[in-house]
Design a protein around this motif. Structure first.
Motif, PDB file in Angstrom:
ATOM      1  N   THR A 118       3.662   2.798   9.004  1.00  0.00           N
ATOM      2  CA  THR A 118       4.956   3.138   8.382  1.00  0.00           C
ATOM      3  C   THR A 118       4.799   3.287   6.880  1.00  0.00           C
ATOM      4  O   THR A 118       5.368   4.200   6.263  1.00  0.00           O
ATOM      5  N   ALA A 119       4.014   2.406   6.251  1.00  0.00           N
ATOM      6  CA  ALA A 119       3.804   2.496   4.805  1.00  0.00           C
ATOM      7  C   ALA A 119       3.111   3.796   4.429  1.00  0.00           C
ATOM      8  O   ALA A 119       3.384   4.376   3.369  1.00  0.00           O
ATOM      9  N   SER A 120       2.239   4.290   5.282  1.00  0.00           N
ATOM     10  CA  SER A 120       1.562   5.552   4.980  1.00  0.00           C
ATOM     11  C   SER A 120       2.545   6.725   4.957  1.00  0.00           C
ATOM     12  O   SER A 120       2.369   7.670   4.173  1.00  0.00           O
ATOM     13  N   GLN A 121       3.595   6.659   5.785  1.00  0.00           N
ATOM     14  CA  GLN A 121       4.582   7.734   5.792  1.00  0.00           C
ATOM     15  C   GLN A 121       5.444   7.693   4.532  1.00  0.00           C
ATOM     16  O   GLN A 121       5.781   8.734   3.957  1.00  0.00           O
ATOM     17  N   PHE A 122       5.776   6.482   4.085  1.00  0.00           N
ATOM     18  CA  PHE A 122       6.527   6.373   2.835  1.00  0.00           C
ATOM     19  C   PHE A 122       5.668   6.793   1.650  1.00  0.00           C
ATOM     20  O   PHE A 122       6.179   7.305   0.644  1.00  0.00           O
ATOM     21  N   ALA A 123       4.364   6.588   1.748  1.00  0.00           N
ATOM     22  CA  ALA A 123       3.485   7.008   0.657  1.00  0.00           C
ATOM     23  C   ALA A 123       3.472   8.519   0.520  1.00  0.00           C
ATOM     24  O   ALA A 123       3.373   9.061  -0.594  1.00  0.00           O
ATOM     25  N   SER A 160       0.822  -1.218   0.000  1.00  0.00           N
ATOM     26  CA  SER A 160       0.000   0.000   0.000  1.00  0.00           C
ATOM     27  C   SER A 160       0.855   1.267   0.000  1.00  0.00           C
ATOM     28  O   SER A 160       0.315   2.359  -0.199  1.00  0.00           O
ATOM     29  N   THR A 161       2.165   1.115   0.205  1.00  0.00           N
ATOM     30  CA  THR A 161       3.057   2.279   0.108  1.00  0.00           C
ATOM     31  C   THR A 161       2.974   2.902  -1.275  1.00  0.00           C
ATOM     32  O   THR A 161       2.971   4.133  -1.438  1.00  0.00           O
ATOM     33  N   ALA A 162       2.883   2.041  -2.311  1.00  0.00           N
ATOM     34  CA  ALA A 162       2.905   2.526  -3.691  1.00  0.00           C
ATOM     35  C   ALA A 162       1.512   2.723  -4.261  1.00  0.00           C
ATOM     36  O   ALA A 162       1.381   3.034  -5.448  1.00  0.00           O
ATOM     37  N   PRO A 176       4.659  13.550  -3.533  1.00  0.00           N
ATOM     38  CA  PRO A 176       4.844  14.895  -2.970  1.00  0.00           C
ATOM     39  C   PRO A 176       3.628  15.774  -3.243  1.00  0.00           C
ATOM     40  O   PRO A 176       3.116  15.833  -4.351  1.00  0.00           O
ATOM     41  N   VAL A 177       3.113  16.374  -2.171  1.00  0.00           N
ATOM     42  CA  VAL A 177       1.933  17.230  -2.277  1.00  0.00           C
ATOM     43  C   VAL A 177       2.365  18.683  -2.149  1.00  0.00           C
ATOM     44  O   VAL A 177       3.098  19.046  -1.230  1.00  0.00           O
ATOM     45  N   GLN A 178       1.892  19.471  -3.073  1.00  0.00           N
ATOM     46  CA  GLN A 178       2.218  20.899  -3.050  1.00  0.00           C
ATOM     47  C   GLN A 178       1.108  21.641  -2.331  1.00  0.00           C
ATOM     48  O   GLN A 178      -0.056  21.508  -2.648  1.00  0.00           O
ATOM     49  N   GLY A 179       1.464  22.409  -1.306  1.00  0.00           N
ATOM     50  CA  GLY A 179       0.463  23.164  -0.558  1.00  0.00           C
ATOM     51  C   GLY A 179       1.034  24.455  -0.063  1.00  0.00           C
ATOM     52  O   GLY A 179       2.255  24.685  -0.113  1.00  0.00           O
ATOM     53  N   PRO A 180       0.191  25.360   0.460  1.00  0.00           N
ATOM     54  CA  PRO A 180       0.661  26.667   0.919  1.00  0.00           C
ATOM     55  C   PRO A 180       1.454  26.580   2.210  1.00  0.00           C
ATOM     56  O   PRO A 180       2.116  27.521   2.587  1.00  0.00           O
ATOM     57  N   SER A 181       1.358  25.431   2.974  1.00  0.00           N
ATOM     58  CA  SER A 181       2.059  25.326   4.248  1.00  0.00           C
ATOM     59  C   SER A 181       2.731  23.969   4.336  1.00  0.00           C
ATOM     60  O   SER A 181       2.346  23.036   3.631  1.00  0.00           O
TER      61      SER A 181
END
Length: 395
Positions: A115-120, A80-82, A125-130
């Motif tokens: 842990t897999a959710s953190q690698f995901a 589920s990481t990928a 990479p999400v682009q956001g204002p913060s």
């Protein structure tokens, strides 16, 4: 059988479970797609093609989750990481392994999922204002969903264990009921066999003895022959009537009372009947009161068995019946016969008369003794307890 391995699912339960796992992963996949920066080269193609393919592989692996729960759960959690779409499959795998209610396995799969959710997050990479925020906020949602999935799985496992326990208890109760029914049938068969022996052996022995006299005595007068023939007819008729009473119990309505059983008061009639049939019988009693009904019935059967054996094995012998006892002490019954006077043909014997009588006396709390006498006769002696009814009422 391994109780930790659940039964195999049919096609419909398997299908709707996999559909539920897919439905749980779609919101995560869509929200990830909204937040992704699609302008990055290759990111959009992986999200649209690779992510669903990995999720499909995870859903396929879930088919074997009941056979290999820990291996499938770890594989799907890592995969589920990928794939954001495989989040639902990972949660279902965690819930499935939690049904086993093994803390180490649940903690291992849950840690792998978080842990897999953190690698995901690093993979997409999400682009956001913060900035994404502190680490604990990134762990909170995966840990919460993992906890909910584990709790649901443990509840399902507890329910399965309860149902299995109730089913085992019901099967055990059914087996015990069948065993008790079989035991009751065996006891009833033994009781009926004992009653048939007690009823028939005495009458048929007298009839056989009288028929033997007719066969071996050619010097009898016409009147003596007529008396013997009449006695044989009467004895046969009484044997049939008593047999009909015993067999009638088998065919009768269970609510219908059984025919009356012989009691202590019938012993003089038994001795008189044997005397009328040609046996040399005397009855001596020093008792001034009658014992309880159960003891009296046992006493009657003792005298009946003694007369039957004497008629079979010692024709023409003198038979002396002695009844002696006091209330609150014991009751002694003795049937003694002298040696046989006339030659006799050997009558068939079941070999269970004295055995059944000994069992009956043991159940009554008494003792039985039988052995030959020095003058080649035979003596049958039984001692039965005779409780005092006033003492029984006080206790």
């Amino acid at each position: 059988m391994d109780t930790d391995v659940a039964t195999r699912l049919g096609w419909w339960p398997q299908t709707w479970r996999l559909a539920a796992a897919t439905a749980a992963g779609i919101p995560v996949w869509l929200s990830t797609g909204v937040l992704l920066k699609w302008q990055a080269a290759g990111t959009g193609s992986w999200f649209l093609i690779g992510d669903p393919l990995v999720a499909l592989g995870c859903l396929t692996a879930l088919v074997w989750r009941r056979r290999f729960p820990l291996a499938v759960a770890m594989t799907v959690a890592i995969a589920s990481t990928a794939s954001a779409l495989a989040t639902g499959a990972a949660l279902m795998a965690l819930s499935s392994v939690s049904t086993r209610r093994r803390p180490v396995e649940i903690a291992t799969v849950g840690l792998a999922y978080v842990t897999a959710s953190q690698f995901a997050i690093a993979l997409h990479p999400v682009q956001g204002p913060s900035p994404p925020g502190p680490l604990w906020t990134q762990l909170a949602f995966p840990a919460l969903t993992a906890g909910i999935a584990a709790a649901v799985g443990m509840a399902i496992g507890a329910r399965r264990a309860e149902v299995r326990s109730l089913r085992d208890r019901a099967e055990s109760a059914e087996r015990e009921h069948a065993a008790r029914a079989a035991q009751a049938r065996a006891l009833e068969r033994n009781r009926i066999a004992r009653e048939m022996h007690d009823v028939l052996a005495h009458r048929i022995s007298l009839v056989a003895m009288q028929a033997g006299v007719l066969n071996h005595r050619g010097d009898l007068t016409a009147e003596e022959n007529r008396v013997l023939v009449s006695s044989i007819a009467d004895g046969s008729h009484q044997a049939l009537e008593e047999l009909r009473d015993v067999l009638g119990v088998l065919r009768a309505d269970p609510t219908r009372p059984e025919p009356p059983q012989p009691s202590f008061d019938h012993i003089p009639e038994l001795a008189a009947d044997a005397l009328a049939s040609g046996l040399d019988v005397t009855l001596t009693t020093s008792m001034t009161a009658a014992p309880p009904d159960a003891t009296g019935r046992t006493c009657y059967r003792i005298v009946q068995e003694g007369l039957t054996n004497a008629a079979k094995h010692a024709p023409g012998a003198h038979i002396h019946i002695t009844l002696d006892g006091t209330e609150g002490d014991k009751l002694e019954v003795s049937v003694r016969n002298s040696p046989a006077i006339t030659q006799h043909m050997r009558l068939p014997s079941s070999g269970f008369g004295l055995l059944g009588l000994g069992e009956r006396i043991n159940l009554a709390g008494g003792t039985l003794d039988h052995h030959p006498t020095p003058d080649n006769g035979y003596v049958l002696t039984a001692r039965l307890p005779w409780p005092n009814p006033t003492h029984e009422k006080r206790t």
